[in-house]
Design an enzyme around this catalytic site. Sequence first.
Site, PDB file in Angstrom:
ATOM      1  N   LYS A   1      11.733   2.235  -6.258  1.00  0.00           N
ATOM      2  CA  LYS A   1      10.558   2.437  -5.400  1.00  0.00           C
ATOM      3  C   LYS A   1      10.675   1.568  -4.151  1.00  0.00           C
ATOM      4  CE  LYS A   1       8.052  -1.016  -8.068  1.00  0.00           C
ATOM      5  NZ  LYS A   1       6.768  -1.623  -8.297  1.00  0.00           N
TER       6      LYS A   1
ATOM      7  N   ARG B   1      -4.422  -3.151 -14.628  1.00  0.00           N
ATOM      8  CA  ARG B   1      -4.304  -2.181 -13.514  1.00  0.00           C
ATOM      9  C   ARG B   1      -4.369  -0.788 -14.126  1.00  0.00           C
ATOM     10  NH1 ARG B   1       1.037  -4.291 -10.317  1.00  0.00           N
ATOM     11  NH2 ARG B   1       1.853  -2.715 -11.709  1.00  0.00           N
TER      12      ARG B   1
ATOM     13  N   TYR C   1       6.078 -18.398  22.115  1.00  0.00           N
ATOM     14  CA  TYR C   1       4.612 -18.312  22.289  1.00  0.00           C
ATOM     15  C   TYR C   1       3.925 -19.570  21.770  1.00  0.00           C
ATOM     16  CZ  TYR C   1       4.924 -13.266  23.165  1.00  0.00           C
ATOM     17  OH  TYR C   1       5.193 -12.030  23.691  1.00  0.00           O
TER      18      TYR C   1
ATOM     19  N   MET D   1       7.920 -10.893  18.058  1.00  0.00           N
ATOM     20  CA  MET D   1       8.193  -9.572  17.471  1.00  0.00           C
ATOM     21  C   MET D   1       9.692  -9.244  17.510  1.00  0.00           C
ATOM     22  SD  MET D   1       6.528  -5.863  18.365  1.00  0.00           S
ATOM     23  CE  MET D   1       4.851  -6.428  18.372  1.00  0.00           C
TER      24      MET D   1
HETATM   25  C1  LIG Z   1       5.322  -0.457 -13.559  1.00  0.00           C
HETATM   26  C2  LIG Z   1       6.547  -1.202 -13.148  1.00  0.00           C
HETATM   27  N1  LIG Z   1       7.591  -1.249 -13.979  1.00  0.00           N
HETATM   28  C3  LIG Z   1       8.724  -1.920 -13.663  1.00  0.00           C
HETATM   29  C4  LIG Z   1       8.849  -2.584 -12.458  1.00  0.00           C
HETATM   30  C5  LIG Z   1      10.120  -3.320 -12.138  1.00  0.00           C
HETATM   31  O1  LIG Z   1       9.892  -4.704 -12.154  1.00  0.00           O
HETATM   32  P1  LIG Z   1      11.024  -5.744 -11.721  1.00  0.00           P
HETATM   33  O2  LIG Z   1      11.343  -5.445 -10.306  1.00  0.00           O
HETATM   34  O3  LIG Z   1      10.353  -7.069 -11.897  1.00  0.00           O
HETATM   35  O4  LIG Z   1      12.178  -5.542 -12.628  1.00  0.00           O
HETATM   36  C6  LIG Z   1       7.775  -2.567 -11.574  1.00  0.00           C
HETATM   37  C7  LIG Z   1       7.869  -3.293 -10.299  1.00  0.00           C
HETATM   38  O5  LIG Z   1       6.997  -3.897  -9.789  1.00  0.00           O
HETATM   39  C8  LIG Z   1       6.586  -1.855 -11.923  1.00  0.00           C
HETATM   40  O6  LIG Z   1       5.548  -1.793 -11.097  1.00  0.00           O
END
Ligand SMILES: Cc1ncc(COP(=O)(O)O)c(C=O)c1O
Length: 370
Positions: A36, A134, A263, A311
């Site tokens: 992700k 969550r 700055y 920036m």
């Molecule tokens: C639901 C979930 N599972 C797994 C992970 C992976 O975690 P990590 O990057 O600490 O291995 C994340 C990352 O934040 C997550 O949100």
Amino acid sequence: MVSRAVARIDLEAVRSNCSRLRSELSDRSELCAVVKADAYGHGAEACAGAALEGGAGGLAVATAAEGEQIRGAFPDCRLLTMGALTAVELDVALAARSEISVWRPDFLDLVAARARALGVAARVHLKLDSGMGRLGTRDPSEVLALVRACVESDDLEPAGVWTHFATADEPGSEFFAEQLGRFEETAAAVRAENPAVTAHAANSAAVFREPRSHFDMVRCGIAVYGLDPYQGDPAERRLRPALSLHSYVADVKRFEAGDSAGYGRTWRAPADTLVGVLPLGYGDGLRRGLSNNGEVLIRGRRHPLVGTVSMDNVTVDLGPETDVVPGDEAVVIGAQGEEEIRAEEVARRLQTINYEVTCGISARVPRVHG
Ligand SMILES: Cc1ncc(COP(=O)(O)O)c(C=O)c1O
């Protein structure tokens, strides 16, 4: 050839970190690489490919759009979208043949309806909120009821039961054991009725910390990229940082004592010195919190960032005498000669975590994979 700003990603490190993670697992447990947020800033498609080559059995993303991108590049891999989905995003995720996360009966009904409309069977992971507070249901019996509803539906398949730890990266935390205990009970109850359902809970920190948390699959992100889940030295866990961030010295100028850089004139030369200008700044993700609070490597030596990070530029004190010349490479994260600046060090200076440091490298910085 120097570049204004470039993030170099060593895909061999990603492969090697995946096999390192797999070496912690029993044969029962599979590695799912979390890609992700553009693979934590490392480039999702390239890192996903390297992770699969390194032995990951599947990939996980947070959003439907991320899943769509991954599916486009990897038509056959197992893919899980972990995050909450709007009705529109649900269609995108199902069309991408992603497995999805569910914890509410009304959402399960929507998933069934949309799966039927799209002519697919939705593979569903039922989420227990074992203490993260969550996403997920706090009620284990609801997880079981949702699994049963999947079994009874022609449009749904129960693919997983899962949870997420809040304190896996805090070695002394007793809450981790509490969450694990709650999930073990729920996973056992689900698997007693449906042995094929994948139980999963562990992130990178949990993988190293507790084999009991491995279940059928682990979801690792940070360690895949060679960053330390405990904010220490990745080498201590035989992880190799994959990313380095580079710029170059665009100019070197003489400062007299009292001259200021940047700055707000937040730094004035305490004595005559030479100042280098690097053409990257917070527009590239070099956070302003590093103003007068960071170092870069040039010619294998550490040099302090001085003045306010702007920036597009930042200034570096090179000292009263220097061999540094315009055109020299500067390393913001990574190794040069014998020296190394790790993402964990940058994170400490910013009072944050390595995750935020690499995710924060902006889209303006090209990623070069090799
Ligand atoms: C639901 C979930 N599972 C797994 C992970 C992976 O975690 P990590 O990057 O600490 O291995 C994340 C990352 O934040 C997550 O949100």
